[in-house]
Enzyme design. Structure first.
Site, PDB file in Angstrom:
ATOM      1  CB  SER A   7      -1.042  -0.020   1.118  1.00  0.00           C
ATOM      2  OG  SER A   7      -0.258  -0.251   2.622  1.00  0.00           O
ATOM      3  CG  ASP A 248      -2.384   5.125   8.687  1.00  0.00           C
ATOM      4  OD1 ASP A 248      -1.082   5.069   8.713  1.00  0.00           O
ATOM      5  OD2 ASP A 248      -3.282   4.550   7.434  1.00  0.00           O
ATOM      6  CG  HIS A 251      -0.993   4.214   4.539  1.00  0.00           C
ATOM      7  ND1 HIS A 251      -1.553   3.431   5.767  1.00  0.00           N
ATOM      8  CD2 HIS A 251      -0.155   3.399   3.764  1.00  0.00           C
ATOM      9  CE1 HIS A 251      -1.945   1.978   5.521  1.00  0.00           C
ATOM     10  NE2 HIS A 251      -0.691   1.493   4.357  1.00  0.00           N
TER      11      HIS A 251
END
Ligand SMILES: *[C@@H]1O[C@H](CO)[C@@H](O)[C@H](O)[C@H]1NC(C)=O
Ligand SMILES: *[C@@H]1O[C@H](CO)[C@@H](O)[C@H](O)[C@H]1NC(C)=O
Ligand SMILES: *[C@@H]1O[C@H](CO)[C@@H](O)[C@H](O)[C@H]1NC(C)=O
Length: 272
Positions: A7, A248, A251
């Site tokens: 990702s 998060d 990311h």
């Protein structure tokens, strides 16, 4: 052009698409997803920029493009062609793989097939498992990419910022509510494994170009998606009261840091 990996590589792919798409009129572009593959097309240029989900590059039990939240991870030795057959013919390929290997000091490697009734799984040090995958990738490149007319990149590990104590913050602090980069030029976080970085350096050779984004990203505790990401499950009142519990810190926001990674890629591509 194709990005292959996890990702974080998807983030870099999306950054690239965002950088380009504002220059292309609506009727001359499209974006579609087919399972593990996402394809952005710039029609007037007969060009595609694609992302292929393969978090370990090799076949694994985490290969489903949507359902892959697996903690007991297993990678199959010698399986690069399982995914590699979908990369054939690309002109520029950008690989990454790191975070999914980081589940402990050992990693499970499958010999044989995932369909075997009795599976032959051995546990090896993570560095050895990772080295095996990197060597498979290099072999695939040597066999399938023509160095005269194609380019191959490998993006180094992307750092996380979950441990505020490492940059002088409070014990429960993470990337949440961080608005300034880390100023210490020598800062390094324990989530970024130096031994894995060493394996990468040892194994990579021409024609793979190393995109070394780790150190420059380590400073950017302020650049993560933090609490501003899509939540797959509704947040509980306890979480809402303590946003750092669901921030998060892996990311990255876009536009943002990953545009810089692509600027670096651009320079290495056109001014090698
Ligand atoms: C577009 O690209 C494909 C695949 O590389 C090629 O076969 C085709 O001839 C190209 N078409 C044009 C108009 O350049
Ligand atoms: C965010 O950080 C600022 C400055 O360090 C602090 O004053 C503020 O209370 C923090 N906000 C939250 C919601 O933690
Ligand atoms: C990566 O780049 C940093 C500077 O940003 C440098 O200090 C480091 O030695 C490089 N690492 C490798 C493995 O090339």
């Amino acid at each position: 052009m194709m990005y292959v990996g996890d990702s974080l590589n998807r983030g870099q792919y999306v950054s690239m698409v965002c950088l380009l798409h504002s220059l292309i009129p609506h009727h001359a572009k499209s974006m579609e997803t087919f399972g593990s593959l996402t394809v952005f097309t710039a029609k007037d240029y007969n060009a595609t920029i694609e992302f292929y989900w393969a978090p370990f590059l090799l076949e694994s039990n985490s290969d489903d493009a949507v359902i892959h939240r697996i903690t007991d991870r297993v990678v199959r030795k010698g399986s690069i062609n399982k995914h590699g057959k979908h990369w054939e013919g690309v002109d520029i390929i950008v690989f990454n793989t790191y975070l999914w290997w980081m589940t402990g000091s050992d990693f499970k490697i499958l010999h044989g097939s995932f369909d075997d009734e009795v599976k032959d799984i051995v546990q090896v040090p993570t560095e050895d498992a990772y080295r095996m995958a990197m060597k498979s990738m290099v072999k695939w490149v040597e066999k399938n990419m023509d160095p005269e007319r194609t380019r191959v990149f490998f993006t180094s590990m992307s750092p996380s910022h979950f441990k505020g104590i490492e940059w002088g913050g409070k014990p429960n602090e993470n990337c949440y509510n961080q608005t300034k980069p880390i100023e210490d030029p020598n800062y390094w976080g324990s989530d970024s494994s130096k031994s894995i970085m060493r394996v990468t350096r040892d194994v990579l050779k021409f024609p793979v170009t190393f995109l070394n984004i780790t150190q420059l990203s380590l400073y950017r505790k302020d650049a993560h998606t933090s609490i501003y990401k899509k939540q797959w499950n509704p947040l509980t009142p306890q979480q809402l009261a303590n946003p750092n519990t669901y921030a998060d810190c892996t990311h990255w926001c876009l536009p943002g840091l990953q545009d810089t990674w692509n600027h670096l890629l651009f320079v290495k591509l056109f001014y090698p």
